[in-house]
Structure formats: C-alpha cells, structure tokens
Scaffold this active site. Structure first.
Site, PDB file in Angstrom:
ATOM      1  CE  LYS A   1      -9.524   6.902   7.480  1.00  0.00           C
ATOM      2  NZ  LYS A   1      -9.190   7.375   6.077  1.00  0.00           N
TER       3      LYS A   1
ATOM      4  CE  LYS B   1      -6.779   0.513   4.903  1.00  0.00           C
ATOM      5  NZ  LYS B   1      -7.575   1.480   4.226  1.00  0.00           N
TER       6      LYS B   1
ATOM      7  CE  LYS C   1      -3.923   8.918   3.704  1.00  0.00           C
ATOM      8  NZ  LYS C   1      -4.482   8.011   2.753  1.00  0.00           N
TER       9      LYS C   1
HETATM   10  N1  AQP Z   1      -3.360  -1.933   1.741  1.00  0.00           N
HETATM   11  C1  AQP Z   1      -4.093  -1.761   0.591  1.00  0.00           C
HETATM   12  N2  AQP Z   1      -4.183  -2.629  -0.096  1.00  0.00           N
HETATM   13  C2  AQP Z   1      -4.800  -2.591  -1.440  1.00  0.00           C
HETATM   14  N3  AQP Z   1      -5.394  -1.507  -1.763  1.00  0.00           N
HETATM   15  C3  AQP Z   1      -5.167  -0.305  -0.801  1.00  0.00           C
HETATM   16  N4  AQP Z   1      -5.600   1.194  -0.982  1.00  0.00           N
HETATM   17  C4  AQP Z   1      -5.383   1.721   0.077  1.00  0.00           C
HETATM   18  N5  AQP Z   1      -4.501   0.780   0.909  1.00  0.00           N
HETATM   19  C5  AQP Z   1      -4.583  -0.525   0.342  1.00  0.00           C
HETATM   20  C6  AQP Z   1      -6.336   1.637  -2.043  1.00  0.00           C
HETATM   21  O1  AQP Z   1      -5.677   2.575  -2.658  1.00  0.00           O
HETATM   22  C7  AQP Z   1      -6.693   3.750  -3.204  1.00  0.00           C
HETATM   23  C8  AQP Z   1      -6.268   5.045  -2.751  1.00  0.00           C
HETATM   24  O2  AQP Z   1      -6.901   5.061  -1.627  1.00  0.00           O
HETATM   25  P1  AQP Z   1      -7.108   6.434  -0.906  1.00  0.00           P
HETATM   26  O3  AQP Z   1      -6.759   7.564  -1.635  1.00  0.00           O
HETATM   27  O4  AQP Z   1      -8.267   6.602  -0.102  1.00  0.00           O
HETATM   28  O5  AQP Z   1      -6.159   6.293   0.329  1.00  0.00           O
HETATM   29  P2  AQP Z   1      -6.532   5.516   1.570  1.00  0.00           P
HETATM   30  O6  AQP Z   1      -7.506   4.178   1.340  1.00  0.00           O
HETATM   31  O7  AQP Z   1      -6.710   6.653   2.495  1.00  0.00           O
HETATM   32  O8  AQP Z   1      -5.006   5.008   1.874  1.00  0.00           O
HETATM   33  P3  AQP Z   1      -4.761   4.331   3.243  1.00  0.00           P
HETATM   34  O9  AQP Z   1      -3.429   4.239   3.493  1.00  0.00           O
HETATM   35  O10 AQP Z   1      -5.663   3.202   3.291  1.00  0.00           O
HETATM   36  O11 AQP Z   1      -5.298   5.576   4.141  1.00  0.00           O
HETATM   37  P4  AQP Z   1      -6.001   5.619   5.336  1.00  0.00           P
HETATM   38  O12 AQP Z   1      -4.883   5.025   6.380  1.00  0.00           O
HETATM   39  O13 AQP Z   1      -6.339   6.998   5.685  1.00  0.00           O
HETATM   40  O14 AQP Z   1      -7.156   4.729   5.422  1.00  0.00           O
HETATM   41  C9  AQP Z   1      -7.994   3.154  -3.015  1.00  0.00           C
HETATM   42  O15 AQP Z   1      -8.407   2.484  -4.083  1.00  0.00           O
HETATM   43  C10 AQP Z   1      -7.632   2.125  -1.818  1.00  0.00           C
HETATM   44  O16 AQP Z   1      -8.437   1.132  -1.946  1.00  0.00           O
END
Ligand code: AQP
Length: 332
Positions: free
Chosen positions: A112, A195, A198
C-alpha cells in the site's frame, strides 16, 4: 466457550464476495460454537485518505451488512472500534513492543505504501497491524476468522502477545488464525492471479454484495476462464474455472467434486449462467435486509451502543491488567 474476534473495515460502499466467503461466512457460523466479538474497524479506515461523511455512512452500512448476513447482536458482541477507546490505548502500549523493522516487513504495508509513495503513506498505515493486534488481544481471543491475506498480521499478533507475556507476565491469550482453506482466497474474476480486492480489482473483477444483482450476474457470466472445455478444479492451470467452482461450492454448500460431476457434460457457459443465478438469489434478499437496517439508523446506533458497552466490559479489564503490568499507576 472459546472466544473469537474479527473485524472489517468500512472502506467501501459494499462488502465483496471475497470478504464474505473468506471471512464473514465464518463469523456467522462461529456464533454457534464460540463467544464472538465482531467489530467494524473505523480506526483502521482513517489510515488512508477518507471523507468523514462517507466514513460515517459506510460504518453504519457495514454494520447493517453484518446484521443482514446473520451476525446476531444477541449472540455476538457487535460494535464499532472507535466507540471502544481501549483499542487505541492498547495499541500505543503494543507499538512500544514492536520493532521498527518488524513492522516494516508487513507486506500489506509495503504494497500500500508503494502505491501511495512512502512520503504520502501515513504513520497510521505503518502501525495498522499493531492496532489490529490490539483489537484481537483486548478480547483474549482464541481464534480469528480471516482470509489468507491476513496470515502475516496474525503472526505479528501472536509474536506480540508472546513477547508481552514473556516480558511482563502472562497477560494475553495467544490467538490462532481461523482460515478456512477452501475459501481462504477468492480471486479476481478478470485476473484470477490476484485476490478479489476493493483496491486492486478492476470493476468487472469484483462482485460487490450491494451492487445491482443484474450487474453482478453479468460479471460472473463474463468471468475469465480458459480455452479448454473441461469443468474441473485445477488451481494452477485453470485458475478462473477453479475460482468459479470455489464460489459456487461455497454459496450452495456443495462439494467441488459433486459440481465437477454435475457439469461433466456441460460447458463453461452453463456453469457461469447457473452461478450467476445462484448469486442473484443470494444477494437479492440480502440487499432487502440491509435496506431495512439502513432505513432505521437510530435502531442501528442503539444496537452498536449496546455492543460497545459489552465490548468495554472485556476490553477495559484487559487494558487494566496491561497498564498494571507495564507499571502505570492505578487509575490510569
Ligand atoms: N479475496 C479475498 N478472499 C478471501 N478473503 C478476503 N478478505 C478480503 N479479500 C479477500 C478478507 O475479508 C476480511 C475483511 O478485510 P478488510 O476489512 O481488511 O478488507 P480488506 O482486506 O481491506 O479487503 P480488500 O478488498 O482486500 O481491501 P484492500 O484491497 O484494501 O486490501 C479479512 O478477513 C480479509 O482476509
């Protein structure tokens, strides 16, 4: 009962299929067997640039989605992180136990920060995993249901708990990650090498639970597969098809082998068409439930206030023992 804690960031208008299958589905299931604490981690959400009005809206909407997915506020302690001040307080103490280099090795931070440029990335983004450790350790959680991408952060949490216990006497339960292998990583529909996320996924690669069901169905139908014909699970050579099978199996509670049999004489188009329908059937009533919670923000705030109160009963006791262990005066 063993304890569970997990959190989710209110950083998007909607949770996506990766969040749901990787983590949130487990949140709901674990309520049957564990004492569960679930939080919307808004403190984490301000580690990157944000709009205050939107954050407030997304925090309520996140809570509404959790309720709509089946998090039951009578069985789980559902709360918003900023309403429980102990998270920020414990985080400071843990930051003082964390090596600078140790924090710098967190791959999510590196990714990031690289995207934003190190000069623009906040110190909060750097200490994010330590705050996450505080979230977990405050509740003496035994298990933390998350997706595979959180494994490294969990490892840091365990290290910090053990280090603190060794230095100051046994204070924290050392938690285990609860990662369900089959759905630990849901992939991007257009680029099954990454993966579903978002921040990294293109619009057509990610299925948002609150998106127009017709649009989501279309995304499934246009998911990338391969030039072969056979519907078999082979993550290495058929990543796209395998991802669709994973999603299909999870949404219907069917075994992948069972799906392979059922689709032995069919084509990719059939698989995608059926999965698109299954998805629509899942998200349509979900969206209705979300709407009913969002339409009554006063009631939602009440549920969250009750959750915060219950969370504080546990978190304040842990924080008191931490403050005592490190040598702060009583009453701190
Ligand atoms: N692709 C995925 N497959 C399985 N689990 C996933 N999680 C996120 N993406 C996947 C799980 O969702 C939970 C919430 O995570 P968060 O609030 O930290 O959201 P995040 O990880 O920020 O979601 P993103 O989409 O992955 O965001 P970015 O792109 O910002 O990194 C966690 O338990 C995570 O493991």
């Amino acid at each position: 009962k063993l304890r569970v804690l997990s959190g989710i960031q209110p950083t998007a208008d909607s949770f996506h299929l990766g969040n749901y299958l990787g983590a949130l589905r487990q949140w709901v299931r674990l309520q049957d067997t564990h004492e569960t604490f679930y939080c919307v981690v808004d403190l984490h959400a301000i580690t990157v640039e944000h709009d205050p009005k939107l954050l407030r809206e997304r925090t309520r909407r996140s809570a509404a989605q959790l309720l709509a997915l089946g998090v039951d506020p009578d069985r789980s302690t559902l709360f918003v992180q900023s309403q429980v001040p102990e998270h920020a307080q414990l985080s400071w103490v843990l930051e003082c136990q964390t090596g600078f280099g140790e924090a710098g090795r967190m791959t999510q931070f590196k990714d990031k920060a690289a995207k934003q440029g190190t000069d623009r990335a906040s110190v909060g983004l750097f200490t994010y995993p330590v705050l996450q450790a505080a979230d977990i350790l405050l509740y003496q959680a035994n298990a933390v249901p998350v997706g595979e991408d959180q494994r490294q952060h969990l490892e840091l949490t365990r290290d910090l708990a053990q280090r603190f216990n060794n230095r100051y006497g046994r204070t924290f339960t050392v938690p285990e990650p609860h990662i369900v292998k089959d759905t630990a990583k849901i992939y991007d529909l257009q680029d099954p090498a990454i993966k579903m996320s978002k921040s990294a996924s293109a619009v057509n690669g990610i299925v948002e639970l609150l998106d127009d069901p017709k649009r989501s169905a279309k995304k499934i139908r246009s998911a990338v597969t391969d030039t072969g014909r056979e519907i078999v699970f082979d993550a290495e050579n058929k990543a796209g098809v395998s991802n669709l099978l994973t999603i299909y199996a999870a949404l219907t509670d069917r075994a992948i082998a069972d799906l392979e049999n059922a689709y032995a004489d069919k084509g990719y188009g059939d698989l995608k068409k059926d999965l698109a329908e299954i998805l629509v059937e899942f998200v349509t009533p979900f969206q209705e439930r979300v709407r009913s919670y969002v339409d009554d923000p006063a009631e939602l705030d009440k549920v969250l206030a009750r959750g915060a109160e219950r969370a504080r009963e546990v978190s304040s006791a842990t924080l008191a023992s931490v403050y005592d262990a490190v040598g702060f005066l009583p009453g701190a």
